[in-house]
Design a protein around this motif. Structure first.
Motif, PDB file in Angstrom:
ATOM      1  N   LYS A  60      45.880  71.047  58.900  1.00 53.26           N
ATOM      2  CA  LYS A  60      45.439  70.213  57.783  1.00 53.26           C
ATOM      3  C   LYS A  60      44.772  68.961  58.319  1.00 53.26           C
ATOM      4  O   LYS A  60      45.047  68.518  59.428  1.00 53.26           O
ATOM      5  N   LEU A  61      43.876  68.405  57.524  1.00 51.58           N
ATOM      6  CA  LEU A  61      43.269  67.106  57.799  1.00 51.58           C
ATOM      7  C   LEU A  61      43.775  66.141  56.741  1.00 51.58           C
ATOM      8  O   LEU A  61      43.680  66.417  55.548  1.00 51.58           O
ATOM      9  N   SER A  62      44.308  65.029  57.177  1.00 49.76           N
ATOM     10  CA  SER A  62      44.809  64.019  56.252  1.00 49.76           C
ATOM     11  C   SER A  62      43.899  62.807  56.351  1.00 49.76           C
ATOM     12  O   SER A  62      43.774  62.196  57.415  1.00 49.76           O
ATOM     13  N   TRP A  63      43.272  62.465  55.224  1.00 47.03           N
ATOM     14  CA  TRP A  63      42.315  61.367  55.203  1.00 47.03           C
ATOM     15  C   TRP A  63      42.994  60.074  54.771  1.00 47.03           C
ATOM     16  O   TRP A  63      43.856  60.090  53.897  1.00 47.03           O
ATOM     17  N   GLY A  72      37.767  59.142  60.540  1.00 48.16           N
ATOM     18  CA  GLY A  72      39.105  58.786  60.942  1.00 48.16           C
ATOM     19  C   GLY A  72      40.242  59.533  60.309  1.00 48.16           C
ATOM     20  O   GLY A  72      41.240  58.942  59.947  1.00 48.16           O
ATOM     21  N   ALA A  73      40.136  60.828  60.166  1.00 41.12           N
ATOM     22  CA  ALA A  73      41.222  61.628  59.609  1.00 41.12           C
ATOM     23  C   ALA A  73      42.279  61.902  60.677  1.00 41.12           C
ATOM     24  O   ALA A  73      42.036  61.757  61.870  1.00 41.12           O
ATOM     25  N   THR A  74      43.453  62.301  60.208  1.00 34.91           N
ATOM     26  CA  THR A  74      44.510  62.754  61.108  1.00 34.91           C
ATOM     27  C   THR A  74      44.527  64.270  61.045  1.00 34.91           C
ATOM     28  O   THR A  74      44.656  64.854  59.970  1.00 34.91           O
ATOM     29  N   LEU A  75      44.378  64.909  62.197  1.00 36.23           N
ATOM     30  CA  LEU A  75      44.386  66.369  62.285  1.00 36.23           C
ATOM     31  C   LEU A  75      45.793  66.825  62.629  1.00 36.23           C
ATOM     32  O   LEU A  75      46.364  66.400  63.632  1.00 36.23           O
ATOM     33  N   TYR A  76      46.352  67.680  61.772  1.00 35.48           N
ATOM     34  CA  TYR A  76      47.667  68.260  62.032  1.00 35.48           C
ATOM     35  C   TYR A  76      47.460  69.652  62.615  1.00 35.48           C
ATOM     36  O   TYR A  76      46.693  70.449  62.068  1.00 35.48           O
ATOM     37  N   LEU A  77      48.136  69.919  63.732  1.00 36.52           N
ATOM     38  CA  LEU A  77      47.987  71.196  64.435  1.00 36.52           C
ATOM     39  C   LEU A  77      49.289  71.979  64.409  1.00 36.52           C
ATOM     40  O   LEU A  77      50.365  71.418  64.595  1.00 36.52           O
ATOM     41  N   ARG A  78      49.166  73.272  64.206  1.00 35.80           N
ATOM     42  CA  ARG A  78      50.294  74.176  64.442  1.00 35.80           C
ATOM     43  C   ARG A  78      50.274  74.492  65.927  1.00 35.80           C
ATOM     44  O   ARG A  78      49.223  74.721  66.504  1.00 35.80           O
ATOM     45  N   CYS A  79      51.433  74.517  66.524  1.00 34.12           N
ATOM     46  CA  CYS A  79      51.500  74.643  67.974  1.00 34.12           C
ATOM     47  C   CYS A  79      52.421  75.784  68.377  1.00 34.12           C
ATOM     48  O   CYS A  79      53.461  76.005  67.750  1.00 34.12           O
ATOM     49  N   ALA A  80      52.043  76.509  69.425  1.00 28.11           N
ATOM     50  CA  ALA A  80      52.870  77.601  69.936  1.00 28.11           C
ATOM     51  C   ALA A  80      54.173  77.040  70.491  1.00 28.11           C
ATOM     52  O   ALA A  80      54.208  75.904  70.987  1.00 28.11           O
ATOM     53  N   PRO A  81      55.256  77.822  70.419  1.00 34.00           N
ATOM     54  CA  PRO A  81      56.536  77.359  70.959  1.00 34.00           C
ATOM     55  C   PRO A  81      56.406  76.997  72.435  1.00 34.00           C
ATOM     56  O   PRO A  81      55.767  77.702  73.212  1.00 34.00           O
ATOM     57  N   GLY A  82      56.977  75.863  72.801  1.00 32.52           N
ATOM     58  CA  GLY A  82      56.945  75.422  74.186  1.00 32.52           C
ATOM     59  C   GLY A  82      55.702  74.640  74.559  1.00 32.52           C
ATOM     60  O   GLY A  82      55.586  74.161  75.683  1.00 32.52           O
ATOM     61  N   GLN A  83      54.763  74.498  73.653  1.00 30.43           N
ATOM     62  CA  GLN A  83      53.517  73.786  73.940  1.00 30.43           C
ATOM     63  C   GLN A  83      53.414  72.452  73.213  1.00 30.43           C
ATOM     64  O   GLN A  83      52.438  71.731  73.380  1.00 30.43           O
ATOM     65  N   ALA A  84      54.386  72.121  72.385  1.00 33.19           N
ATOM     66  CA  ALA A  84      54.291  70.938  71.534  1.00 33.19           C
ATOM     67  C   ALA A  84      54.183  69.644  72.340  1.00 33.19           C
ATOM     68  O   ALA A  84      53.334  68.795  72.039  1.00 33.19           O
TER      69      ALA A  84
END
Length: 171
Positions: A60-63, A72-84
């Motif tokens: 998601k992008l949060s403006w 200047g948005a905040t990018l939310y990323l889903r991350c693979a286990p162990g990579q956070a």
């Protein structure tokens, strides 16, 4: 236009790509997630620096709520286990890669999403297709009358690809 004349109906029998057909269905969902278009999701493998192109997905992008522009948005990323932890540490490099791709400051900050990571199915290796002898013979017979070698080979390749996709192979 006279009262009796009806406007010409829109043509509905034209061919569309899958992306064009689904754009109407996907765009409202993407807008709810803050994305103006599909580029960042569709091109993520090209945008993100390695190894994040394989281990993260945009969620998601949060403006910001200010009226000072779209930057200047905040990018939310889903991350693979162990990579956070690694992804959080390299957040400035990920933001820089996204901004470099779009050519302006789209992302100021990168954060991790709580949503689970589900990698795409496109990475699965597929077995090479081996046509049967009957398919080879059928396609060979259909293309034997073509005189041009390049055209005959192209038609043979097309015929084998179509015979692989056909649910009724024996007709």
């Amino acid at each position: 236009m006279a009262k009796d004349e009806l406007p010409e109906p829109k043509r509905r029998n034209k061919t569309l790509s899958v992306s064009d057909a689904l754009s109407g269905a996907l765009d409202p969902v993407l807008k709810k997630r803050g994305f103006a278009g599909r580029d960042i999701i569709a091109q993520w493998r090209h945008i993100a620096p390695p190894p994040f192109d394989q281990t993260t997905l945009p969620d998601k992008l949060s403006w910001p709520r200010s009226n000072h522009g779209a930057e200047g948005a905040t990018l939310y990323l889903r991350c693979a286990p162990g990579q956070a932890l690694f992804a959080q540490h390299e957040a400035p490099a990920i933001a820089a890669a996204v901004n470099r791709y779009f050519g302006y400051v789209l992302v100021n900050d990168v954060r991790l999403s709580a949503a689970p990571f589900t990698p795409g199915s496109g990475l699965k290796a597929q077995k090479p297709y081996q046509p049967s002898q009957s398919e080879l013979a059928k396609v060979g017979k259909a293309t034997e009358m073509v005189e041009d070698d390049d055209l005959r080979e192209a038609l043979r390749t097309l015929g084998l690809a179509l015979s692989r996709r056909s649910p009724m192979k024996n007709q």
